[in-house]
Structure formats: C-alpha cells, structure tokens
Write an enzyme that holds these catalytic residues in place. Sequence first.
Site, PDB file in Angstrom:
ATOM      1  N   HIS A 279      11.240   0.067   7.032  1.00  0.00           N
ATOM      2  CA  HIS A 279      10.782  -0.689   5.853  1.00  0.00           C
ATOM      3  C   HIS A 279       9.522  -0.076   5.255  1.00  0.00           C
ATOM      4  O   HIS A 279       8.595   0.310   5.959  1.00  0.00           O
ATOM      5  CB  HIS A 279      10.635  -2.183   6.144  1.00  0.00           C
ATOM      6  N   ASP A 291       3.809   0.442  11.790  1.00  0.00           N
ATOM      7  CA  ASP A 291       4.677  -0.604  11.209  1.00  0.00           C
ATOM      8  C   ASP A 291       4.630  -0.530   9.686  1.00  0.00           C
ATOM      9  O   ASP A 291       3.780  -1.160   9.081  1.00  0.00           O
ATOM     10  CB  ASP A 291       4.219  -1.976  11.709  1.00  0.00           C
ATOM     11  N   GLU A 325      10.154  -6.221   4.152  1.00  0.00           N
ATOM     12  CA  GLU A 325      10.545  -6.751   5.465  1.00  0.00           C
ATOM     13  C   GLU A 325       9.557  -7.820   5.907  1.00  0.00           C
ATOM     14  O   GLU A 325       9.917  -8.793   6.556  1.00  0.00           O
ATOM     15  CB  GLU A 325      10.592  -5.607   6.490  1.00  0.00           C
ATOM     16  N   GLU A 326       8.284  -7.623   5.562  1.00  0.00           N
ATOM     17  CA  GLU A 326       7.234  -8.453   6.150  1.00  0.00           C
ATOM     18  C   GLU A 326       7.214  -9.893   5.637  1.00  0.00           C
ATOM     19  O   GLU A 326       6.769 -10.791   6.335  1.00  0.00           O
ATOM     20  CB  GLU A 326       5.860  -7.800   5.930  1.00  0.00           C
ATOM     21  N   ASP A 360      11.973   0.485  13.597  1.00  0.00           N
ATOM     22  CA  ASP A 360      10.872  -0.428  13.245  1.00  0.00           C
ATOM     23  C   ASP A 360      10.202  -0.974  14.502  1.00  0.00           C
ATOM     24  O   ASP A 360       9.905  -2.156  14.602  1.00  0.00           O
ATOM     25  CB  ASP A 360      11.412  -1.567  12.361  1.00  0.00           C
ATOM     26  N   HIS A 430       0.118  -5.039  12.422  1.00  0.00           N
ATOM     27  CA  HIS A 430      -0.412  -6.007  11.438  1.00  0.00           C
ATOM     28  C   HIS A 430      -1.937  -6.101  11.427  1.00  0.00           C
ATOM     29  O   HIS A 430      -2.486  -7.150  11.092  1.00  0.00           O
ATOM     30  CB  HIS A 430       0.179  -7.408  11.679  1.00  0.00           C
TER      31      HIS A 430
END
Length: 463
Positions: A279, A291, A325-326, A360, A430
Amino acid sequence: MKKKILSFLLFFPILTGFSQVSDSMMLRKLFNEALTNQTAYKNLEYLCTRIGGRICGSPQAEKAVQWTKEVLDGMELDRVFLQECNVRHWERGDVEEVIVNPGKKSSIRLNACAIGGSVGTDPEGMTGKVIEVYDFDELKKLGREKIEGKIVFFNHPANPAVYYTFEAYGGVAKYRVYGATEAAKYGAVGVAVRSATLAHEDYPHTGILHYADTIKQIPAMSISTNDADKLSKRLEEEPDLNLFLRVTSSEQPETISYNVIGEIRGAEYPEEVIVFGGHLDAWDNGQGAHDDGAGVVQTIEVLRLFKTLGIKPKRTIRFVAFMDEEMDQRGAKAYALYAKTKNEKRETGNEKPIAAIEADRGGTTPFGFSIDATEGQFDKIRKWKELLLPYGLYTFEKGGSGVDIRDLKPLGTALIALVTDSQRYFDYHHSANDSFDKINQRELQLGSFSIAALVYLIDKYGL
Ligand SMILES: [Zn+2]
C-alpha cells in the site's frame, strides 16, 4: 506401442529433473539480480525522504501516486494506469498536547499524538480527571457512574511472551481502534491510549480509530509506552490529578485518489492474472519506510526483475500500489470491484485473478509465505518449498494474507502474504521511528527476490 511407453518412462524422470534444474537456475538468477541491484532501495529512499508520510487525501499521497506512475512509465511495461477511488482527508493539525497537571509545578508533558481519524478538542483544549482501565471488561464494570465526564486512559501493555508480534499487536490495537467509542458509551469526554507497540520507548504510535454513527465522537490520543507507564505511576500517587488534552485534528471533505497499476501481459494465458503489491499510503507522522514503502518498492522490483532477466510470463503479472490501506481501504475496494467486473464480463474483460501476493509486514528478513487458499492451491505452493529453502524461505503456512487483497477471496484467488521477521516491526509501525534509516538494504532485497521467485513459479505452473 510398448517401445513408446518405455521411452516415455525413461525420459520422464530426466524431463522433470531438467525442469527442476532450470527452475533452480532461474531462481538463482533472480536472486543474484535482486541482491546486487539497488533500484528497490533507491526507490524507497526517494519515497521516504523526498515524499515522506503520505496518508490518503494529503498532498504527499498525491505526489506518491505521480511518482509511482513515473517509475512504472519508465519500465517499458505493457500497461500502466491509475485506478480512481474516493478517499477521506483527515488532517492531524499542528497541536498535539497531553499534559499532566497543567500549570502546576508537578506538570509533565507526555509524548503523544492524535489517533488517526480523531476529532479535535476545542481550540483551547480540555482538562479532565483520569480513570485508568486495563480492558473493555473493566470499563464496563466501572460503568457510567465512574466514567462520565472523565478521560479514560487505556493502559493495556502488549504481551511480549508471543513469538509473532502481530499477535501481540492484535491484542492491543483494539483499544486504539474502539477505545474512544467504547468509553464514550459511558460518557467519557476523551481517551488516552497506550501505544500499540512492544517497545519501551518515547515514540507515540498512531493508527486508525473507528467511531460509531450513534455514539458521541470524542478526542483520542496515543501516548508512548514509557509515558503510559509514567502516567500510571503518577495516578497511583495522585489519583485525582488533571490531564490536559489539546489536539487540532480535523476531517476535511473527501477527495479523489488512485491505485497505481503496472503489468506485463501474459504470452499464453493473458486472462490469468497474478497480482502483487503493497500500500502506497502511510501515516503522516513517519516516512512509511517499513509500513509500507518497503512492500511497494519490493513489488515494483518484481516487474523490474522480469524485464531485466528477459522473463516473458505466460500469465499476466500485475503490480498494484493500493491507496488508503490505513483508513478505509478504498483502493482495495476499487481494485476488488474491478477484478470482479473483469471476472464476470469474460467476453470483454476476460480476467481470472489466480493469485494475489501482498507485502505489508515490514521490510525485514523474509521467512516465507502465509497462504489463504484451497487445499489444492496450498499443496501446489508448498511443493515449491525445496526450491525456495536455499534462500531462507521455510514458512509455508495456512493463515491470513493482507488487508488490500482479502476482497479477492470470493473470486477463488489464492491469497498470499510475504512473512517477514516481525520482532522489530512494531517498534517502527505508525510512528516517527518508521524512517528510511531503519531499512536494511539486504533484508529489503531478499523480500523482492522472495516475491519474484513465487510469482515466477506461479506463472510457470499455474495454480
Ligand atoms: Zn501497512
């Protein structure tokens, strides 16, 4: 007749032997090229350091779409296109404050950030008493009487005594995702959530939250694990302390964004499609290196490896950089709809997505694959284990795949995730710590090879 059978029996083992030799030779070529060429690593450097965090709806996400398309356009592929999807546009704002006992001598500022999708506080912030809870059961037991008007502090440490850190993460991410809504049910005015990571450190980790339509939306902040411990200790000493929250995040109107897609058309069975990707969006507080910049550049690299080595696939091999995606997986939904329509309209589109591979799980050392497929598909993939073992790929397990490809399941597609060493992943995930300097070039390139090798075998033998 007998002679024919005899010669077939004589030649059969030699032929299958030949095929294995050529497979292992081709995998060796893929490996050599993947490990000696720096394209994927350089691509990731650009994406992380020149574009940076790129949550959907942001100018950086738009830049990432254009950059990815330019990279694909320069690869002489058979088709490159953008696939439109509407996305949310949430802005973090520039104030994120969590302060214990503001204005007092005992005041301390905690390392904190807004949880993705959080509403802002009033511009001047809010101050409230704190109630610490371990889990949703405790929250329920305390009930409205104890919670109303307070800030709920979810302090549930991730369990370090599990091997796969995704399991530990899964056990605590729910407080980030649903904490605000669950607390608001009992009249809480805000939440502070211990960051969903196993690391003991000062970085706050963000991630999405989900509000419910019928429940009041309250501000939600994430605080670093070190500071969650600090706050818990302070509460032991002074249960009546004040906590100040101020955050200026806001939801802007939805905007248009894109998946970025590039493919090499199959020479023999172009309607059979092997999809692979990661992503493109990433949280705005870091660079999105692990990520999921890593997954994006590793899967672009699959196309480059095929082109460079002159491998002409029998089936169509297609890279997809998924958007969003998030937050809401709008890109994944747009692609799944496209795949479904193409699959139904066989007379015009004529496509069958036979396999989808998502990268991912961070750009660390790959160990193999997690596979969500039929028994037949699974057995076929597992038979290639011998060819892949020399490259450290020993995991061939039944399990989950990836958020961006799971909607292809009704089409009978074999869903596959690249399994990587997960021990450090949630240290970065994140947070501002997810930056390019945390990427090891060899580990990243091993991932490119692993996916390319599997795509090569699926393409050659079908599924
Ligand atoms: Zn991700």
